[in-house]
Design a protein around this motif. Structure first.
Motif, PDB file in Angstrom:
ATOM      1  N   THR A  97      -1.070   3.399  -2.945  1.00  0.00           N
ATOM      2  CA  THR A  97      -0.755   1.994  -3.185  1.00  0.00           C
ATOM      3  C   THR A  97      -2.031   1.216  -3.469  1.00  0.00           C
ATOM      4  O   THR A  97      -3.035   1.401  -2.786  1.00  0.00           O
ATOM      5  CB  THR A  97      -0.063   1.371  -1.955  1.00  0.00           C
ATOM      6  OG1 THR A  97       1.032   2.190  -1.559  1.00  0.00           O
ATOM      7  CG2 THR A  97       0.451  -0.024  -2.275  1.00  0.00           C
TER       8      THR A  97
ATOM      9  N   TYR B  93      -3.232  -2.771  -3.828  1.00  0.00           N
ATOM     10  CA  TYR B  93      -2.849  -4.167  -3.591  1.00  0.00           C
ATOM     11  C   TYR B  93      -3.679  -5.085  -4.474  1.00  0.00           C
ATOM     12  O   TYR B  93      -4.887  -4.881  -4.644  1.00  0.00           O
ATOM     13  CB  TYR B  93      -3.061  -4.533  -2.123  1.00  0.00           C
ATOM     14  CG  TYR B  93      -2.164  -3.760  -1.186  1.00  0.00           C
ATOM     15  CD1 TYR B  93      -0.894  -4.227  -0.862  1.00  0.00           C
ATOM     16  CD2 TYR B  93      -2.587  -2.556  -0.626  1.00  0.00           C
ATOM     17  CE1 TYR B  93      -0.064  -3.515  -0.007  1.00  0.00           C
ATOM     18  CE2 TYR B  93      -1.763  -1.824   0.225  1.00  0.00           C
ATOM     19  CZ  TYR B  93      -0.506  -2.309   0.528  1.00  0.00           C
ATOM     20  OH  TYR B  93       0.315  -1.603   1.372  1.00  0.00           O
ATOM     21  N   TRP B  94      -3.017  -6.115  -5.014  1.00  0.00           N
ATOM     22  CA  TRP B  94      -3.663  -7.114  -5.867  1.00  0.00           C
ATOM     23  C   TRP B  94      -3.679  -8.448  -5.136  1.00  0.00           C
ATOM     24  O   TRP B  94      -2.717  -8.816  -4.460  1.00  0.00           O
ATOM     25  CB  TRP B  94      -2.899  -7.264  -7.179  1.00  0.00           C
ATOM     26  CG  TRP B  94      -2.980  -6.073  -8.096  1.00  0.00           C
ATOM     27  CD1 TRP B  94      -2.635  -4.784  -7.813  1.00  0.00           C
ATOM     28  CD2 TRP B  94      -3.423  -6.066  -9.456  1.00  0.00           C
ATOM     29  NE1 TRP B  94      -2.832  -3.969  -8.903  1.00  0.00           N
ATOM     30  CE2 TRP B  94      -3.315  -4.733  -9.930  1.00  0.00           C
ATOM     31  CE3 TRP B  94      -3.896  -7.049 -10.324  1.00  0.00           C
ATOM     32  CZ2 TRP B  94      -3.659  -4.372 -11.224  1.00  0.00           C
ATOM     33  CZ3 TRP B  94      -4.241  -6.696 -11.629  1.00  0.00           C
ATOM     34  CH2 TRP B  94      -4.135  -5.371 -12.060  1.00  0.00           C
ATOM     35  N   ASP B  95      -4.784  -9.168  -5.279  1.00  0.00           N
ATOM     36  CA  ASP B  95      -4.892 -10.476  -4.641  1.00  0.00           C
ATOM     37  C   ASP B  95      -5.789 -11.357  -5.496  1.00  0.00           C
ATOM     38  O   ASP B  95      -6.449 -10.891  -6.435  1.00  0.00           O
ATOM     39  CB  ASP B  95      -5.461 -10.338  -3.219  1.00  0.00           C
ATOM     40  CG  ASP B  95      -4.962 -11.436  -2.280  1.00  0.00           C
ATOM     41  OD1 ASP B  95      -4.627 -12.532  -2.761  1.00  0.00           O
ATOM     42  OD2 ASP B  95      -4.915 -11.183  -1.059  1.00  0.00           O
TER      43      ASP B  95
ATOM     44  N   TYR C 146      -3.734 -12.326   1.393  1.00  0.00           N
ATOM     45  CA  TYR C 146      -4.266 -11.856   2.678  1.00  0.00           C
ATOM     46  C   TYR C 146      -4.259 -12.970   3.707  1.00  0.00           C
ATOM     47  O   TYR C 146      -3.814 -12.797   4.844  1.00  0.00           O
ATOM     48  CB  TYR C 146      -5.685 -11.307   2.500  1.00  0.00           C
ATOM     49  CG  TYR C 146      -6.400 -11.046   3.820  1.00  0.00           C
ATOM     50  CD1 TYR C 146      -6.261  -9.828   4.473  1.00  0.00           C
ATOM     51  CD2 TYR C 146      -7.193 -12.037   4.419  1.00  0.00           C
ATOM     52  CE1 TYR C 146      -6.890  -9.600   5.701  1.00  0.00           C
ATOM     53  CE2 TYR C 146      -7.821 -11.817   5.635  1.00  0.00           C
ATOM     54  CZ  TYR C 146      -7.668 -10.595   6.272  1.00  0.00           C
ATOM     55  OH  TYR C 146      -8.289 -10.379   7.484  1.00  0.00           O
TER      56      TYR C 146
ATOM     57  N   LYS D 159       3.223 -10.449  -1.116  1.00  0.00           N
ATOM     58  CA  LYS D 159       2.268  -9.374  -1.385  1.00  0.00           C
ATOM     59  C   LYS D 159       2.588  -8.780  -2.751  1.00  0.00           C
ATOM     60  O   LYS D 159       3.758  -8.649  -3.117  1.00  0.00           O
ATOM     61  CB  LYS D 159       2.335  -8.280  -0.317  1.00  0.00           C
ATOM     62  CG  LYS D 159       1.494  -8.545   0.901  1.00  0.00           C
ATOM     63  CD  LYS D 159       1.424  -7.345   1.829  1.00  0.00           C
ATOM     64  CE  LYS D 159       2.719  -7.121   2.549  1.00  0.00           C
ATOM     65  NZ  LYS D 159       2.602  -6.169   3.677  1.00  0.00           N
TER      66      LYS D 159
ATOM     67  N   ARG E 234       1.742  -5.377  -5.068  1.00  0.00           N
ATOM     68  CA  ARG E 234       1.180  -4.030  -4.975  1.00  0.00           C
ATOM     69  C   ARG E 234       1.727  -3.154  -6.090  1.00  0.00           C
ATOM     70  O   ARG E 234       2.791  -3.429  -6.664  1.00  0.00           O
ATOM     71  CB  ARG E 234       1.499  -3.410  -3.611  1.00  0.00           C
ATOM     72  CG  ARG E 234       2.971  -3.045  -3.429  1.00  0.00           C
ATOM     73  CD  ARG E 234       3.281  -2.623  -2.005  1.00  0.00           C
ATOM     74  NE  ARG E 234       4.634  -2.086  -1.898  1.00  0.00           N
ATOM     75  CZ  ARG E 234       5.245  -1.839  -0.739  1.00  0.00           C
ATOM     76  NH1 ARG E 234       4.631  -2.087   0.403  1.00  0.00           N
ATOM     77  NH2 ARG E 234       6.477  -1.339  -0.729  1.00  0.00           N
TER      78      ARG E 234
ATOM     79  N   ARG F 100       2.665   0.842  -6.419  1.00  0.00           N
ATOM     80  CA  ARG F 100       2.840   2.043  -5.581  1.00  0.00           C
ATOM     81  C   ARG F 100       3.206   3.250  -6.428  1.00  0.00           C
ATOM     82  O   ARG F 100       4.093   3.176  -7.288  1.00  0.00           O
ATOM     83  CB  ARG F 100       3.904   1.821  -4.517  1.00  0.00           C
ATOM     84  CG  ARG F 100       4.298   3.072  -3.739  1.00  0.00           C
ATOM     85  CD  ARG F 100       4.979   2.745  -2.433  1.00  0.00           C
ATOM     86  NE  ARG F 100       4.035   2.186  -1.466  1.00  0.00           N
ATOM     87  CZ  ARG F 100       4.390   1.756  -0.251  1.00  0.00           C
ATOM     88  NH1 ARG F 100       5.647   1.817   0.131  1.00  0.00           N
ATOM     89  NH2 ARG F 100       3.471   1.281   0.571  1.00  0.00           N
TER      90      ARG F 100
ATOM     91  N   GLN G  35      -7.010  -0.079  -1.988  1.00  0.00           N
ATOM     92  CA  GLN G  35      -6.151   1.081  -2.240  1.00  0.00           C
ATOM     93  C   GLN G  35      -5.947   1.848  -0.934  1.00  0.00           C
ATOM     94  O   GLN G  35      -6.849   1.939  -0.104  1.00  0.00           O
ATOM     95  CB  GLN G  35      -6.793   2.013  -3.273  1.00  0.00           C
ATOM     96  CG  GLN G  35      -6.023   3.309  -3.507  1.00  0.00           C
ATOM     97  CD  GLN G  35      -6.692   4.172  -4.561  1.00  0.00           C
ATOM     98  OE1 GLN G  35      -6.365   4.066  -5.734  1.00  0.00           O
ATOM     99  NE2 GLN G  35      -7.635   5.009  -4.156  1.00  0.00           N
TER     100      GLN G  35
ATOM    101  N   SER H 157       0.638  -4.496   8.930  1.00  0.00           N
ATOM    102  CA  SER H 157       0.582  -4.571   7.470  1.00  0.00           C
ATOM    103  C   SER H 157      -0.574  -3.701   6.991  1.00  0.00           C
ATOM    104  O   SER H 157      -1.730  -3.947   7.361  1.00  0.00           O
ATOM    105  CB  SER H 157       0.366  -6.019   7.006  1.00  0.00           C
ATOM    106  OG  SER H 157      -0.068  -6.047   5.650  1.00  0.00           O
TER     107      SER H 157
ATOM    108  N   TYR I 275      -1.862  -3.595   4.118  1.00  0.00           N
ATOM    109  CA  TYR I 275      -2.788  -4.380   3.309  1.00  0.00           C
ATOM    110  C   TYR I 275      -3.724  -5.207   4.188  1.00  0.00           C
ATOM    111  O   TYR I 275      -4.944  -5.204   3.991  1.00  0.00           O
ATOM    112  CB  TYR I 275      -2.028  -5.294   2.351  1.00  0.00           C
ATOM    113  CG  TYR I 275      -2.958  -6.237   1.598  1.00  0.00           C
ATOM    114  CD1 TYR I 275      -4.071  -5.737   0.925  1.00  0.00           C
ATOM    115  CD2 TYR I 275      -2.750  -7.606   1.586  1.00  0.00           C
ATOM    116  CE1 TYR I 275      -4.953  -6.580   0.256  1.00  0.00           C
ATOM    117  CE2 TYR I 275      -3.608  -8.458   0.911  1.00  0.00           C
ATOM    118  CZ  TYR I 275      -4.715  -7.940   0.257  1.00  0.00           C
ATOM    119  OH  TYR I 275      -5.577  -8.782  -0.396  1.00  0.00           O
TER     120      TYR I 275
ATOM    121  N   SER J 224      -7.595  -4.258   4.734  1.00  0.00           N
ATOM    122  CA  SER J 224      -8.570  -5.226   4.231  1.00  0.00           C
ATOM    123  C   SER J 224      -9.535  -5.644   5.331  1.00  0.00           C
ATOM    124  O   SER J 224     -10.751  -5.733   5.113  1.00  0.00           O
ATOM    125  CB  SER J 224      -7.854  -6.458   3.674  1.00  0.00           C
ATOM    126  OG  SER J 224      -7.070  -6.131   2.545  1.00  0.00           O
TER     127      SER J 224
END
Length: 276
Positions: free
Chosen positions: A69, A71-73, A80, A92, A94, A96, A156, A225, A227, A231
């Protein structure tokens, strides 16, 4: 392959298999989700006590699946921070990949509303690297109001997942472990060590065999979580005031020594499990 991994595989071999096609027929119309934190030693106990009550999802002969996975932010880590402070509603984004299913990949949006209900929308994309070419931006704009161009891939993870289904087919149980994190912004790596994340997804308040087992093993509900925790572990510049309690529980679970199996599988306990 570690000794624990082999022990987990051996226990899963004792469970009847269920295929993806059979899984697709399970509709949890009034679904509730609950997460629990355990460790690998406790997972062996859970599987030992649950092996007669559950099917295990099997894909091409494999009972343990591999997931990846990303994750985009935003640059200021909007998603976050929404999660870290417990804000609802929150989002969120992501991508996957199901690595054991010919690299099947989805761009997904997860939203949690003010009532704690989680809704997920997704579209299939060709690969992790082709999100824009697969109409990903239109999808993100439609469901978040933000453009994919405003976001970037920041974290990731790789992990193993076991999926169980109870005999009545009224609940699914996902069990995630061996989570490895890679932070694209800092270059730092981390892993979950002995931690196991169990998520119970069941139809309303129907009877759940696993809840009695988890209660007996003193495994309690606890939010997690991937993510947010990943993070926090790999980016020291992020705020984490609200995560201190969660991190203490993670450390406690990693160092927790479970009770001997002979204490758990008593004649009385076996009778209880058989009668329900």
């Amino acid at each position: 392959m570690s000794v624990q991994y082999r022990q987990i595989l051996d226990l899963l071999q004792k469970m009847p298999p269920i295929t993806l096609d059979e899984m697709s027929g399970i509709r949890l119309m009034n679904r509730t989700d609950t997460k629990f934190l355990a460790n690998k030693a406790q997972l062996l106990q859970v599987l030992t006590l649950a092996k007669d009550e559950y099917f295990v999802q099997c894909i091409e002969g494999k009972t343990i699946a591999q997931y990846r996975t990303v994750y985009w932010d935003s640059v200021d880590y909007r998603f976050y921070n929404m999660h870290q402070v417990g804000r609802k509603p929150r989002t969120k984004v992501r991508v996957r990949t199901y690595e054991d299913s010919d690299g099947l990949t989805f761009l997904e949006i997860k939203k949690k509303d003010n009532h704690g209900k989680t809704k997920k929308k997704r579209i299939q994309v060709v690969s992790q690297e082709s999100v824009f070419e697969s109409d990903g931006d239109d999808f993100i704009v439609k469901h978040t109001g933000s453009s994919l161009h405003e976001l970037h891939p920041c974290l990731q993870n790789h992990f193993h997942r076991i999926t169980l289904v109870n005999r009545a087919k009224t609940e699914r149980l996902t069990i995630d472990f061996d989570i490895d994190y890679t932070n694209f912004d800092t270059g730092l790596l981390a892993n979950s060590d002995q931690l196991v994340i169990i998520e119970l997804k069941r139809d309303g308040l129907v009877f759940s065999p696993i809840k009695d087992i988890l209660l007996h093993l003193r495994i309690k509900p606890h939010g997690y979580s991937k993510y947010v925790i990943g993070s926090h572990m790999t980016n020291l510049d992020l705020k984490a005031n609200m995560l201190k309690g969660k991190m203490r529980e993670i450390v406690r679970r990693n160092n927790y020594v479970p009770r001997p199996m002979e204490e758990l599988v008593s004649p009385e306990r076996i009778t209880v499990l058989t009668d329900v």
